[in-house]
Design a protein around this motif. Structure first.
Motif, PDB file in Angstrom:
ATOM      1  N   LYS A   2     -27.472  74.641 -40.372  1.00  0.00           N
ATOM      2  CA  LYS A   2     -28.619  73.752 -40.519  1.00  0.00           C
ATOM      3  C   LYS A   2     -28.837  73.371 -41.986  1.00  0.00           C
ATOM      4  O   LYS A   2     -29.154  72.223 -42.296  1.00  0.00           O
ATOM      5  CB  LYS A   2     -29.851  74.444 -39.949  1.00  0.00           C
ATOM      6  CG  LYS A   2     -31.023  73.547 -39.719  1.00  0.00           C
ATOM      7  CD  LYS A   2     -32.122  74.328 -39.026  1.00  0.00           C
ATOM      8  CE  LYS A   2     -33.268  73.421 -38.670  1.00  0.00           C
ATOM      9  NZ  LYS A   2     -34.348  74.145 -38.019  1.00  0.00           N
ATOM     10  N   GLN A   3     -28.657  74.339 -42.879  1.00  0.00           N
ATOM     11  CA  GLN A   3     -28.845  74.074 -44.307  1.00  0.00           C
ATOM     12  C   GLN A   3     -27.775  73.125 -44.835  1.00  0.00           C
ATOM     13  O   GLN A   3     -28.064  72.257 -45.660  1.00  0.00           O
ATOM     14  CB  GLN A   3     -28.818  75.374 -45.103  1.00  0.00           C
ATOM     15  CG  GLN A   3     -30.029  76.247 -44.859  1.00  0.00           C
ATOM     16  CD  GLN A   3     -29.898  77.576 -45.572  1.00  0.00           C
ATOM     17  OE1 GLN A   3     -28.787  78.093 -45.720  1.00  0.00           O
ATOM     18  NE2 GLN A   3     -31.020  78.132 -45.993  1.00  0.00           N
ATOM     19  N   LYS A   5     -26.212  70.825 -43.126  1.00  0.00           N
ATOM     20  CA  LYS A   5     -26.558  69.503 -42.600  1.00  0.00           C
ATOM     21  C   LYS A   5     -27.663  68.864 -43.437  1.00  0.00           C
ATOM     22  O   LYS A   5     -27.622  67.668 -43.740  1.00  0.00           O
ATOM     23  CB  LYS A   5     -27.027  69.650 -41.152  1.00  0.00           C
ATOM     24  CG  LYS A   5     -26.575  68.577 -40.245  1.00  0.00           C
ATOM     25  CD  LYS A   5     -27.049  68.865 -38.844  1.00  0.00           C
ATOM     26  CE  LYS A   5     -25.980  68.449 -37.864  1.00  0.00           C
ATOM     27  NZ  LYS A   5     -26.404  68.594 -36.488  1.00  0.00           N
ATOM     28  N   ARG A   6     -28.659  69.660 -43.808  1.00  0.00           N
ATOM     29  CA  ARG A   6     -29.761  69.159 -44.621  1.00  0.00           C
ATOM     30  C   ARG A   6     -29.261  68.699 -45.994  1.00  0.00           C
ATOM     31  O   ARG A   6     -29.659  67.649 -46.482  1.00  0.00           O
ATOM     32  CB  ARG A   6     -30.824  70.238 -44.773  1.00  0.00           C
ATOM     33  CG  ARG A   6     -32.022  69.776 -45.555  1.00  0.00           C
ATOM     34  CD  ARG A   6     -33.055  70.837 -45.657  1.00  0.00           C
ATOM     35  NE  ARG A   6     -32.426  72.160 -45.531  1.00  0.00           N
ATOM     36  CZ  ARG A   6     -33.031  73.305 -45.633  1.00  0.00           C
ATOM     37  NH1 ARG A   6     -34.317  73.331 -45.851  1.00  0.00           N
ATOM     38  NH2 ARG A   6     -32.398  74.451 -45.515  1.00  0.00           N
ATOM     39  N   GLN A  68     -23.455  81.204 -46.921  1.00  0.00           N
ATOM     40  CA  GLN A  68     -23.710  81.423 -45.500  1.00  0.00           C
ATOM     41  C   GLN A  68     -22.885  82.597 -45.011  1.00  0.00           C
ATOM     42  O   GLN A  68     -21.765  82.829 -45.435  1.00  0.00           O
ATOM     43  CB  GLN A  68     -23.311  80.194 -44.685  1.00  0.00           C
ATOM     44  CG  GLN A  68     -24.357  79.147 -44.645  1.00  0.00           C
ATOM     45  CD  GLN A  68     -23.943  78.002 -43.712  1.00  0.00           C
ATOM     46  OE1 GLN A  68     -22.793  77.892 -43.341  1.00  0.00           O
ATOM     47  NE2 GLN A  68     -24.906  77.184 -43.371  1.00  0.00           N
TER      48      GLN A  68
END
Length: 70
Positions: A2-3, A5-6, A68
């Motif tokens: 998610k990070q 993608k952000r 990650q």
């Protein structure tokens, strides 16, 4: 994930915003009728700013991916 993608979304938005600002400046400042040197200087500045935004954005993406856990 998610990070990442952000960060990628931020990078794309930042590049689009920089392009929009420089296109607007080109037309609003009347650079169509300026000298060749003025146009080249403007293009060089535009390129340097885009390069800085992209390098910063890619570094952020890389940092997030590196930190990650699988």
């Amino acid at each position: 994930m998610k990070q990442v993608k952000r960060e990628v979304t931020w990078l794309v938005v930042a590049v689009l915003l920089v392009h929009a600002v420089f296109v607007a400046l080109y037309f609003l400042a009347g650079l169509r009728s300026t000298s060749d040197f003025g146009k080249i200087a403007f293009t060089a500045l535009w390129t340097v700013v885009i390069l800085a935004v992209v390098i910063r954005g890619l570094a952020r993406v890389r940092s997030v991916r590196f930190h990650q856990t699988p």
